[in-house]
Design a protein around this motif. Structure first.
Motif, PDB file in Angstrom:
ATOM      1  N   ARG A  52     -18.696   8.661   9.807  1.00 19.26           N
ATOM      2  CA  ARG A  52     -17.259   8.148   9.778  1.00 19.26           C
ATOM      3  C   ARG A  52     -16.974   7.941   8.253  1.00 19.26           C
ATOM      4  N   MET A  53     -17.866   7.668   7.623  1.00 24.01           N
ATOM      5  CA  MET A  53     -17.732   7.425   5.886  1.00 24.01           C
ATOM      6  C   MET A  53     -17.501   8.843   5.588  1.00 24.01           C
ATOM      7  N   THR A  54     -18.247   9.842   5.845  1.00 21.00           N
ATOM      8  CA  THR A  54     -18.100  11.320   5.423  1.00 21.00           C
ATOM      9  C   THR A  54     -16.792  11.586   5.913  1.00 21.00           C
ATOM     10  N   MET A  55     -16.470  11.375   6.797  1.00 16.34           N
ATOM     11  CA  MET A  55     -15.226  11.891   7.664  1.00 16.34           C
ATOM     12  C   MET A  55     -14.052  11.595   6.797  1.00 16.34           C
ATOM     13  N   PHE A  56     -13.881  10.022   6.665  1.00 18.57           N
ATOM     14  CA  PHE A  56     -12.765   9.415   6.005  1.00 18.57           C
ATOM     15  C   PHE A  56     -12.588   9.994   4.579  1.00 18.57           C
ATOM     16  N   TRP A  57     -13.716   9.776   3.725  1.00 14.14           N
ATOM     17  CA  TRP A  57     -13.649  10.139   2.329  1.00 14.14           C
ATOM     18  C   TRP A  57     -13.509  11.774   2.393  1.00 14.14           C
ATOM     19  N   GLY A  58     -13.915  12.355   3.013  1.00 12.85           N
ATOM     20  CA  GLY A  58     -13.654  13.797   3.285  1.00 12.85           C
ATOM     21  C   GLY A  58     -12.234  14.348   3.350  1.00 12.85           C
ATOM     22  N   THR A  59     -11.479  13.359   4.359  1.00 13.11           N
ATOM     23  CA  THR A  59     -10.053  13.636   4.433  1.00 13.11           C
ATOM     24  C   THR A  59      -9.219  13.433   3.221  1.00 13.11           C
ATOM     25  N   LEU A  60      -9.692  12.667   2.177  1.00  9.95           N
ATOM     26  CA  LEU A  60      -9.138  12.378   1.118  1.00  9.95           C
ATOM     27  C   LEU A  60      -9.467  13.213   0.065  1.00  9.95           C
ATOM     28  N   PHE A  61     -10.584  13.872   0.265  1.00  8.07           N
ATOM     29  CA  PHE A  61     -11.127  14.997  -0.483  1.00  8.07           C
ATOM     30  C   PHE A  61     -10.418  16.170  -0.173  1.00  8.07           C
ATOM     31  N   GLY A  62      -9.989  16.473   1.043  1.00  9.91           N
ATOM     32  CA  GLY A  62      -9.127  17.568   1.538  1.00  9.91           C
ATOM     33  C   GLY A  62      -7.941  17.708   0.908  1.00  9.91           C
ATOM     34  N   ILE A  63      -7.091  16.507   0.869  1.00  9.32           N
ATOM     35  CA  ILE A  63      -5.806  16.388   0.547  1.00  9.32           C
ATOM     36  C   ILE A  63      -5.732  16.574  -1.220  1.00  9.32           C
ATOM     37  N   VAL A 489       3.798  13.396  -6.099  1.00 11.42           N
ATOM     38  CA  VAL A 489       4.472  12.294  -5.003  1.00 11.42           C
ATOM     39  C   VAL A 489       3.848  12.336  -3.893  1.00 11.42           C
ATOM     40  N   ILE A 490       3.903  13.707  -3.159  1.00 15.42           N
ATOM     41  CA  ILE A 490       3.193  14.168  -1.985  1.00 15.42           C
ATOM     42  C   ILE A 490       1.908  13.659  -1.690  1.00 15.42           C
ATOM     43  N   GLU A 491       0.937  14.092  -2.800  1.00 16.49           N
ATOM     44  CA  GLU A 491      -0.281  13.536  -2.857  1.00 16.49           C
ATOM     45  C   GLU A 491      -0.602  12.076  -2.566  1.00 16.49           C
ATOM     46  N   VAL A 492       0.107  11.343  -3.786  1.00 16.62           N
ATOM     47  CA  VAL A 492       0.184   9.891  -3.462  1.00 16.62           C
ATOM     48  C   VAL A 492       0.387   9.262  -2.133  1.00 16.62           C
ATOM     49  N   PHE A 493       1.500   9.689  -1.700  1.00 15.91           N
ATOM     50  CA  PHE A 493       1.965   9.459  -0.196  1.00 15.91           C
ATOM     51  C   PHE A 493       0.737   9.714   0.712  1.00 15.91           C
ATOM     52  N   LEU A 494       0.378  10.907   0.886  1.00 11.98           N
ATOM     53  CA  LEU A 494      -0.891  11.141   1.544  1.00 11.98           C
ATOM     54  C   LEU A 494      -1.869  10.529   1.685  1.00 11.98           C
ATOM     55  N   LEU A 495      -2.480  10.308   0.378  1.00 14.00           N
ATOM     56  CA  LEU A 495      -3.499   9.678   0.103  1.00 14.00           C
ATOM     57  C   LEU A 495      -3.220   7.924   0.416  1.00 14.00           C
ATOM     58  N   LEU A 496      -2.140   7.337   0.287  1.00 14.33           N
ATOM     59  CA  LEU A 496      -1.938   5.893   0.721  1.00 14.33           C
ATOM     60  C   LEU A 496      -1.753   5.800   2.220  1.00 14.33           C
ATOM     61  N   HIS A 497      -1.154   6.915   2.790  1.00 16.12           N
ATOM     62  CA  HIS A 497      -1.051   6.769   4.131  1.00 16.12           C
ATOM     63  C   HIS A 497      -2.436   6.772   4.671  1.00 16.12           C
ATOM     64  N   THR A 498      -3.149   7.797   4.457  1.00 19.96           N
ATOM     65  CA  THR A 498      -4.631   7.971   4.871  1.00 19.96           C
ATOM     66  C   THR A 498      -5.703   6.546   4.765  1.00 19.96           C
ATOM     67  N   ILE A 499      -5.259   6.033   3.505  1.00 26.60           N
ATOM     68  CA  ILE A 499      -6.055   4.816   3.157  1.00 26.60           C
ATOM     69  C   ILE A 499      -5.359   3.702   4.035  1.00 26.60           C
ATOM     70  N   LYS A 500      -4.364   3.620   4.200  1.00 19.32           N
ATOM     71  CA  LYS A 500      -3.710   2.493   5.085  1.00 19.32           C
ATOM     72  C   LYS A 500      -4.024   2.457   6.316  1.00 19.32           C
ATOM     73  N   LYS A 501      -4.239   3.667   6.832  1.00 17.67           N
ATOM     74  CA  LYS A 501      -4.745   4.152   8.255  1.00 17.67           C
ATOM     75  C   LYS A 501      -6.134   3.675   8.399  1.00 17.67           C
ATOM     76  N   GLY A 502      -6.898   3.939   7.441  1.00 14.49           N
ATOM     77  CA  GLY A 502      -8.397   3.547   7.304  1.00 14.49           C
ATOM     78  C   GLY A 502      -9.225   4.581   8.021  1.00 14.49           C
ATOM     79  N   PRO A 503     -10.588   4.197   8.051  1.00 12.60           N
ATOM     80  CA  PRO A 503     -11.273   5.384   8.873  1.00 12.60           C
ATOM     81  C   PRO A 503     -11.327   5.244  10.326  1.00 12.60           C
ATOM     82  N   ALA A 504     -11.745   5.997  11.057  1.00 19.01           N
ATOM     83  CA  ALA A 504     -11.709   6.160  12.475  1.00 19.01           C
ATOM     84  C   ALA A 504     -12.237   4.872  12.887  1.00 19.01           C
ATOM     85  N   GLU A 505     -11.619   4.181  14.036  1.00 18.69           N
ATOM     86  CA  GLU A 505     -12.325   2.845  14.662  1.00 18.69           C
ATOM     87  C   GLU A 505     -13.578   3.010  15.150  1.00 18.69           C
TER      88      GLU A 505
END
Length: 529
Positions: A52-63, A489-505
């Protein structure tokens, strides 16, 4: 005559797009290796929390990777758009590493990024881990070729000027490939990227802990980031010192400007810890020095002097005079290829031809320049000292702060007290913007400090610009600023949105420590399970 408004706008446009682009590059470099480390732990332990750590940080990496690609593609087209004569003059050399980067590194990296995101359920654990490591190596391999190209601009080795084609041409590609400046810039730049990735993971994880969310996830992420960041911070400082040492051999004026050193001092020279440069009077109105330290750091000896700005200025005048001879001989060679005397004269002075071209900003007939005009051209070789001096010190101060920050974080992590020391978590959050400030200062020093050269000692910046109008550049500059700002702005928005959502439960059957699954009682009662 050169239209300096066009040159200034072209420089401003390239600086804006380059510095925007480099907001994304270091995070890509750092996160890619952190992903590989996290997934390696997952494959070795089988603990789902690491997946889950790899997938969460991987999403931020992809953005971040997508934004880096979007802003980076434009960079290569700008060489032809804003710097047409530069592209003509050194295209044979500069184009080679860029082409290799595009064909061998970028497309390779993009392919493995796709496999990283879409291969979780299609590849074996080991197969996907190999893909993740290839993503990391691909990102760094891409940076290598870009920095080989940039390193050649700082230290143009392995090339010679051909008077028949009026271009610089490759004489020895291995010299370009193994250019010491390029190699030093590469390892220093990627180390800075590793620090950026580690600080990012530390800051986001600290935010989770401060909010009481995903505690085990955040603590494990911080442990990896603290150890990786400490190694990266130590490497960045050590390798930055190596890069500076090489600059004392190849870019003496840049080093003198970074140290606000106007006159050569007896070896070993003192270092200016604080100085207030007076560009007009060519002196420092105030300076706080540590004796001997600059000579030891810059030359790694006690008896080698560090050249001052005014001494280099006098040397520039002599090189300009040699360049005038080369320019005059070049005109004769172009008129008569069989003029052996002119060719011999050109061959003896061609390495200073670029200095002669500095006079083109003043008069078209370079060979007839007066002593006053030679002095005027030599003045162009003196950089804006206060920008280099303070930019360098900001970068160095942040670099040493990172060593202290990660050392403390590593110590706290080793005591398993990351969730207890709230001041450490707030410090990690406050540290988040510092890597980007440091890397932007680094590129400002590298590129601004090279002026007036687009290629050190070979081609003046003003001479390399395209024949565009001021209107053309104002429109394109405005377009790039608007588009790049929108992407940021799009990058910051997507990063913040993903971070606020957090890793998969977490899977409800997952052990709180991230180990084996907790089986239902009915299943657990069966011995064979």
């Amino acid at each position: 005559m050169i239209d300096m408004d066009v040159v200034t706008l072209a420089r401003l446009q390239f600086a804006a797009t380059a510095m925007y682009h480099f907001l994304f590059v270091p995070l890509t470099l750092g996160l890619s290796f952190l992903l590989a480390i996290m997934e390696s732990v997952y494959v070795m332990t089988g603990r789902e929390i690491w997946r889950r750590m790899t997938m969460f940080w991987g999403t931020l990496f992809g953005i971040n990777f997508a934004m880096g690609v979007a802003t980076g593609v434009v960079m290569e087209f700008q060489f032809g758009m804003d710097w047409a004569y530069y592209s003509h003059y050194v295209g044979d050399i500069f184009g080679a590493p860029l082409a290799i980067e595009g064909l061998m590194a970028f497309f390779l990296e993009a392919t493995f990024v796709g496999l990283f995101f879409f291969g979780w359920d299609r590849l074996s654990k080991v197969g996907h881990l190999i893909v993740t490591w290839l993503v990391a190596f691909g990102a760094n391999f891409s940076a290598l070729w870009i920095l080989i190209a940039n390193g050649w601009m700082q230290n143009p080795v392995g090339a010679t000027f051909n008077p028949e084609t009026m271009r610089m041409e490759i004489a020895n590609f291995s010299d370009i490939l193994f250019n010491t400046v390029a190699q030093a810039k590469f390892v220093h730049t990627v180390s800075a990227g590793y620090v950026t990735g580690a600080v990012f993971v530390m800051g986001v994880s600290a935010w989770f802990l401060l909010r009481g969310r995903h505690a085990e996830f955040a603590k494990r992420s911080m442990v990896v980031a603290a150890s990786f960041g400490l190694a990266g911070a130590l490497s960045a400082v050590v390798l930055g010192d190596e890069s500076g040492y090489l600059a004392t051999e190849n870019q003496k004026m840049k080093v003198a400007g970074m140290e606000s050193m106007w006159h050569t001092e007896p070896a070993p020279a003192a270092i200016n810890v604080i100085a207030i440069p007076d560009q007009a009077q060519r002196r420092n109105t105030y300076e706080l020095q540590i004796p001997y330290l600059l000579g030891i750091i810059a030359t790694r000896s006690l008896d080698t002097p560090v050249d001052g700005i005014m001494n280099l200025y006098e040397n520039a005048k002599e090189r300009i005079k040699s360049g005038m001879i080369a320019y005059a001989a070049l005109q004769k060679v172009r008129a008569d290829k069989n003029d052996a005397e002119a060719r011999s004269l050109f061959d003896a002075n061609w390495k200073n031809l670029g200095y002669g071209l500095l006079l083109k900003k003043i008069r078209p007939d370079v060979e007839n320049a007066t002593e006053e005009q030679i002095q005027q051209a030599a003045n162009e070789t003196i950089p804006e000292v206060w920008v280099l001096f303070w930019g360098f010190r900001i970068m160095v101060a942040i670099g040493f702060y990172f060593i202290a920050f990660f050392a403390v974080a590593f110590w706290v992590a080793s005591r398993h007290e990351l969730g207890k020391w709230r001041w450490m978590l707030w410090g990690a959050l406050a540290t988040l913007p510092l890597p980007w400030i440091a890397v932007e200062m680094g590129w400002l020093i590298a590129e601004f400090g090279r002026q007036p050269w687009i290629i050190e000692g070979v081609l003046p910046t003003f001479y390399a610009a395209s024949s565009l109008t001021v209107t053309d550049l104002i429109i394109s500059l405005a377009f790039f600023v608007i588009v790049y700002s929108t992407l940021a702005v799009i990058e910051v928005f997507l990063l913040l949105h993903t971070i606020k959502k957090g890793p998969a439960e977490r899977d409800p059957l997952e052990d709180p420590i991230g180990g084996a699954k907790v089986l239902p009682m009915a299943a657990a009662a069966q011995p064979e399970l």
